[in-house]
Write a protein that holds these residues in place. Structure first.
Motif: not given
Length: 116
Positions: A12-15, A20, A52
């Motif tokens: 989810s942090k790599n959205d 990112n 994400g």
């Protein structure tokens, strides 16, 4: 070669926001599609919508070709952790609080007039 496992939180942090990378989940596999966004035949916005997140349903619904599925493999960076696969399945199973409605067949919906 050992498979790298990722949590739903990590994915989810790599959205794609704030510089990112863009990761998506397809059938419990994690893909870094950052470098593919501009090449996607349907446009980058379709991928960005699932950045994400789990995009399995839309990926399958889009009717991707065998070549597209084969090309996707080169972007695979790992898989979703087993705990998060179970968590995801539990959320999918909790679509409605009323189990009678959840198990109602399509035919019974039509026959009782709730459809169309």
């Amino acid at each position: 070669m050992e498979t790298t496992l990722y949590s739903l939180d990590e994915v989810s942090k790599n959205d794609g926001k704030g510089g990112n990378r863009v990761w998506i989940i397809i059938k419990d596999a994690v893909y870094d599609v950052t470098d593919f966004i501009d090449e996607h035949p349907g446009g980058g916005d379709l991928i960005q919508e699932w950045a994400g997140k789990d995009g399995t349903k839309d990926f399958d619904d889009a009717g991707h070709s065998g070549d597209a599925k084969k090309d996707l493999k080169k972007y695979k960076i790992g898989e979703l952790r087993e705990e998060d696969r179970k968590q995801k399945q539990a959320k999918a199973g909790a679509k409605t609080e009323n189990p009678e409605l959840q198990n109602r067949s399509f035919c019974s919906v039509i026959s009782c007039g709730l459809f169309g």
